[in-house]
Design an enzyme around this catalytic site. Structure first.
Site, PDB file in Angstrom:
ATOM      1  N   LYS A   1       0.791  -1.106   0.042  1.00 41.78           N
ATOM      2  CA  LYS A   1      -0.101  -0.095   0.115  1.00 41.78           C
ATOM      3  C   LYS A   1       0.909   1.331  -0.035  1.00 41.78           C
ATOM      4  CE  LYS A   1      -3.833  -1.974   2.790  1.00 41.78           C
ATOM      5  NZ  LYS A   1      -5.202  -1.381   1.941  1.00 41.78           N
TER       6      LYS A   1
ATOM      7  N   ARG B   1     -10.487 -11.499   2.385  1.00 35.60           N
ATOM      8  CA  ARG B   1     -11.507 -12.393   1.972  1.00 35.60           C
ATOM      9  C   ARG B   1     -10.811 -13.795   2.188  1.00 35.60           C
ATOM     10  NH1 ARG B   1     -12.376  -9.265  -3.218  1.00 35.60           N
ATOM     11  NH2 ARG B   1     -11.503  -7.723  -1.977  1.00 35.60           N
TER      12      ARG B   1
HETATM   13  N1  BES Z   1      -8.085  -3.807   4.593  1.00 38.05           N
HETATM   14  C1  BES Z   1      -8.368  -3.193   3.327  1.00 38.05           C
HETATM   15  C2  BES Z   1      -9.522  -2.349   3.145  1.00 38.05           C
HETATM   16  C3  BES Z   1      -9.947  -1.147   3.587  1.00 38.05           C
HETATM   17  C4  BES Z   1      -9.218  -0.206   3.161  1.00 38.05           C
HETATM   18  C5  BES Z   1     -10.883  -1.001   4.413  1.00 38.05           C
HETATM   19  C6  BES Z   1      -9.268   1.165   3.858  1.00 38.05           C
HETATM   20  C7  BES Z   1     -11.171   0.239   5.155  1.00 38.05           C
HETATM   21  C8  BES Z   1     -10.437   1.259   4.832  1.00 38.05           C
HETATM   22  C9  BES Z   1      -8.158  -4.411   2.561  1.00 38.05           C
HETATM   23  O1  BES Z   1      -7.430  -5.547   2.849  1.00 38.05           O
HETATM   24  C10 BES Z   1      -7.966  -3.956   0.957  1.00 38.05           C
HETATM   25  O2  BES Z   1      -6.799  -3.699   1.059  1.00 38.05           O
HETATM   26  N2  BES Z   1      -8.870  -4.196   0.024  1.00 38.05           N
HETATM   27  C11 BES Z   1      -8.627  -3.644  -1.203  1.00 38.05           C
HETATM   28  C12 BES Z   1      -8.930  -4.807  -2.216  1.00 38.05           C
HETATM   29  C13 BES Z   1      -8.550  -4.763  -3.467  1.00 38.05           C
HETATM   30  C14 BES Z   1      -7.130  -4.715  -3.785  1.00 38.05           C
HETATM   31  C15 BES Z   1      -9.293  -5.534  -4.483  1.00 38.05           C
HETATM   32  C16 BES Z   1      -9.269  -2.391  -1.762  1.00 38.05           C
HETATM   33  O3  BES Z   1     -10.432  -2.251  -1.171  1.00 38.05           O
HETATM   34  O4  BES Z   1      -8.812  -1.561  -2.097  1.00 38.05           O
HETATM   35 MN    MN Z   2      -5.427  -5.370   2.068  1.00 36.48          MN
END
Ligand code: BES
Ligand code: MN
Ligand code: ZN
Length: 459
Positions: free
Chosen positions: A239, A313
Site C-alpha cells: 500500500k 477475503r
Molecule cells: N483492509 C483493506 C480494506 C480497507 C481499506 C478497509 C481502507 C477500510 C479502509 C483491504 O484488505 C484491502 O486492501 N482491500 C482492497 C481490495 C482490492 C485490492 C481488491 C481495496 O479495497 O482496495
Molecule cells: Mn488489504
C-alpha cells in the site's frame, strides 16, 4: 475506565434538557435570578450547548443542556453526549426528556465517556449520568463495555496488538466469561486445513493463527467470524503511505465481533456462541505470497491471487468454511474488507449483505432503534462472473474494481455454503465528528445485531 452510570443518585445535579422552542416556557417557571442568569449567558437551547447555573452560594445548582429541534436532531444521534464531555466531573440526572429518547441519550453518554488513555500520562475524568427511569442500566452498561472493548482493541497499535496480542485479548475475554478457547497456529494451520490463513500470515514475525472461542450450551447456534488482520501493509502489492496509515484497524472485524460476543455473554443470551478469529499480519518478506499464486482453500476451491492486498477475503474465507461445516443457525462475518464499501456509504453506515429477507428486516429495524445505522447491499448474482478468473475457481481481486464491495461479499459467500449468512463490510474507525463516537476505533453493526438476534433466532 468502565463506562457506567453514577451509583449515588442523591448527590446528582439536575440536568434540564431544553429545546430552542421550549426555552421561554422553561424560563417563565424559574426564579427571577435563574432566568436572568440564563438570559445573560445567551443560552438558546441549541444542540450541543451546555450551561452551568450557580446557586447563591456559588455551587452548581443545575445545568442546562440544549436539545435543539426535531429537525436538527435528525441530522445526528446521541445529542446529550456533548454534555457528557463538557460538564465537570460529578453526577447528573436528566430532567425533562421524554422516555423514548432517554435510552439513546444515556447510551450516547456512556459511549462518550470512553477515552483511550493507556499510552499517556494524563487520564481523562468524566461526568457521570444517573440511569434514567425506564432504562435497563445493566444491559446498557454491557453494551458500552462491549463497544469499549472493540475500541480499545482497534486503537491499540499493531506493535502491541499483533496476532499474539489479539489471541491474548480473546483469552482474557474467554476467561472473564468462562468460555473455551482453542488456537491453531503456524504450521498447524496447514495440517488442520487453513491454507489461506497460513498463506496470508506466513511472512510476518508473529505466526498466523485461528482463534476459536465457544460459550453457552443451549439454544440456537450463532457463529461470528471477524477479520483479524492486525496490520495490513498490502503485502507485495504494498500500500502507499496514506493507505497504510490506519491499517492497525484492519482487525476491526475481529474487534467488533469480540465486542458483540462480550455483550451477548454479559447479558446472558441463551445461545451457543462460537467466535472464529483468523489473526494474521499481512507483511512483506521473501516468503510472502505473491500475485499470480494459486491456492486451494479449505473448502476445496482454488483461488488465484491477483492482489496480495485483497487478503481479508482469504483469511475470512477459510474461517467461514470452518464455521459453516457445523451448520450453525446463523453465521455473521464482520470485516474491514474493502475501500469500496467506504466509497459507497461513508464511514458512518455499516453495509451488510444477506440473502435472508427476515434477517434484513430485523436488522434494518434494529439499526434505527439503537442508533447503529446499517444498510443492506445486494449479493448481485450476475457479478459472480467477475470473481471467476481463467485458470482457477476464484479470483481474489477482480480487475477493474467495479462493485468492489459486492464482489468481495460474493467471494465470501462461496465459503458460507448452506447456512443462513450475513456479512458486514465495516470501516471500524471514526473521524470524531460526534462526541459519542470519538476519533479512533469504533464498533459498527454490533448493537444492531444484538437487538436483532432475539427475533432472528427465536430467542
Ligand atoms: N483492509 C483493506 C480494506 C480497507 C481499506 C478497509 C481502507 C477500510 C479502509 C483491504 O484488505 C484491502 O486492501 N482491500 C482492497 C481490495 C482490492 C485490492 C481488491 C481495496 O479495497 O482496495
Ligand atoms: Mn488489504
Ligand atoms: Zn485488509
Amino acid at each position: 475506565m468502565p463506562l457506567t452510570f453514577a451509583s449515588d443518585e442523591s448527590a446528582a445535579v439536575a440536568m434540564h434538557v431544553i429545546e430552542n422552542k421550549g426555552l421561554d416556557n422553561w424560563l417563565n417557571r424559574q426564579s427571577d435570578q435563574i432566568a436572568a442568569w440564563v438570559r445573560s449567558t445567551g443560552f438558546t437551547g441549541s444542540l450541543g450547548e451546555t450551561l452551568l447555573v450557580p446557586s447563591g452560594s456559588g455551587e452548581i445548582a443545575m445545568v442546562l443542556a440544549g436539545y435543539g429541534s426535531v429537525e436538527k436532531r435528525a441530522r445526528g444521534r446521541f445529542h446529550l453526549a456533548h454534555a457528557a464531555v463538557k460538564l465537570p466531573e460529578g453526577a447528573y440526572a436528566i430532567k425533562g426528556l421524554d422516555a423514548s429518547r432517554a435510552s439513546e441519550e444515556s447510551l450516547g453518554w456512556l459511549l462518550a465517556s470512553y477515552a483511550f488513555d493507556q499510552y499517556r500520562e494524563k487520564k481523562s475524568a468524566r461526568a457521570q449520568l444517573v440511569a434514567p427511569d425506564g432504562v435497563d442500566a445493566g444491559r446498557m452498561e454491557a453494551i458500552a463495555a462491549g463497544e469499549c472493548l472493540t475500541r480499545d482493541l482497534i486503537n491499540t497499535p499493531a506493535c502491541d496488538m499483533g496476532p499474539s496480542g489479539l489471541e491474548a485479548a480473546c483469552a482474557r475475554l474467554a476467561e472473564e466469561f468462562g468460555a473455551d478457547i482453542k488456537v491453531v497456529k503456524g504450521e498447524e494451520l496447514l495440517s488442520e486445513n487453513f491454507p489461506m490463513i497460513h498463506m496470508v500470515g506466513r511472512a510476518a514475525e508473529q505466526k498466523p493463527r485461528l482463534v476459536e472461542m465457544r460459550w453457552g450450551d443451549s439454544g440456537p447456534s450463532l457463529t461470528l467470524v471477524g477479520k483479524g488482520v492486525c496490520f495490513d501493509t498490502g503485502g507485495l502489492n504494498l500500500k502507499p503511505t496514506s493507505a497504510m496509515a490506519l491499517m492497525k484497524k484492519d482487525m476491526g472485524g475481529a474487534a467488533t465481533v469480540l465486542g458483540l460476543a462480550r455483550m451477548i455473554m454479559d447479558i446472558g443470551l441463551k445461545l451457543k456462541l462460537r467466535v472464529l478469529i483468523p489473526a494474521v499480519e499481512n507483511s512483506v518478506g521473501g516468503n510472502a505470497f505473491r500475485p499470480g499464486d494459486i491456492i486451494r482453500a479449505r473448502n476445496g476451491l482454488t483461488v488465484e491471487i491477483n492482489n496480495t492486498d485483497a487478503e481479508g477475503r482469504l483469511v475470512v474465507g477459510d474461517a467461514l468454511a470452518c464455521g459453516a461445516e457445523e451448520k450453525p443457525d446463523l453465521i455473521i462475518s464482520m470485516a474491514t474488507l474493502t475501500g469500496a464499501a467506504r466509497i459507497a456509504v461513508g464511514a458512518d453506515i455499516a453495509p451488510y449483505f444477506t440473502d435472508d429477507g427476515l434477517l434484513a428486516e430485523a436488522l434494518d429495524k434494529a439499526g434505527g432503534a439503537v442508533a447503529d445505522p446499517v444498510w443492506r447491499m445486494p449479493f448481485h448474482a450476475p457479478y459472480e462472473k467477475l470473481i471467476e478468473p481463467d485458470i482457477a475457481d476464484l479470483d481474489n481481486a477482480p480487475r477493474g474494481g467495479m462493485a468492489g464491495a459486492i464482489t468481495a461479499a460474493l467471494f465470501l459467500r462461496r465459503f458460507a455454503s448452506d447456512v443462513r449468512y450475513a456479512h458486514f463490510d465495516i470501516y471500524g474507525w471514526s473521524a470524531g465528528n460526534g462526541p459519542a463516537i470519538p476519533k479512533g476505533g469504533a464498533g459498527q453493526g454490533a448493537r444492531a445485531l444484538l437487538e436483532a438476534l432475539p427475533e432472528t433466532l427465536g430467542l
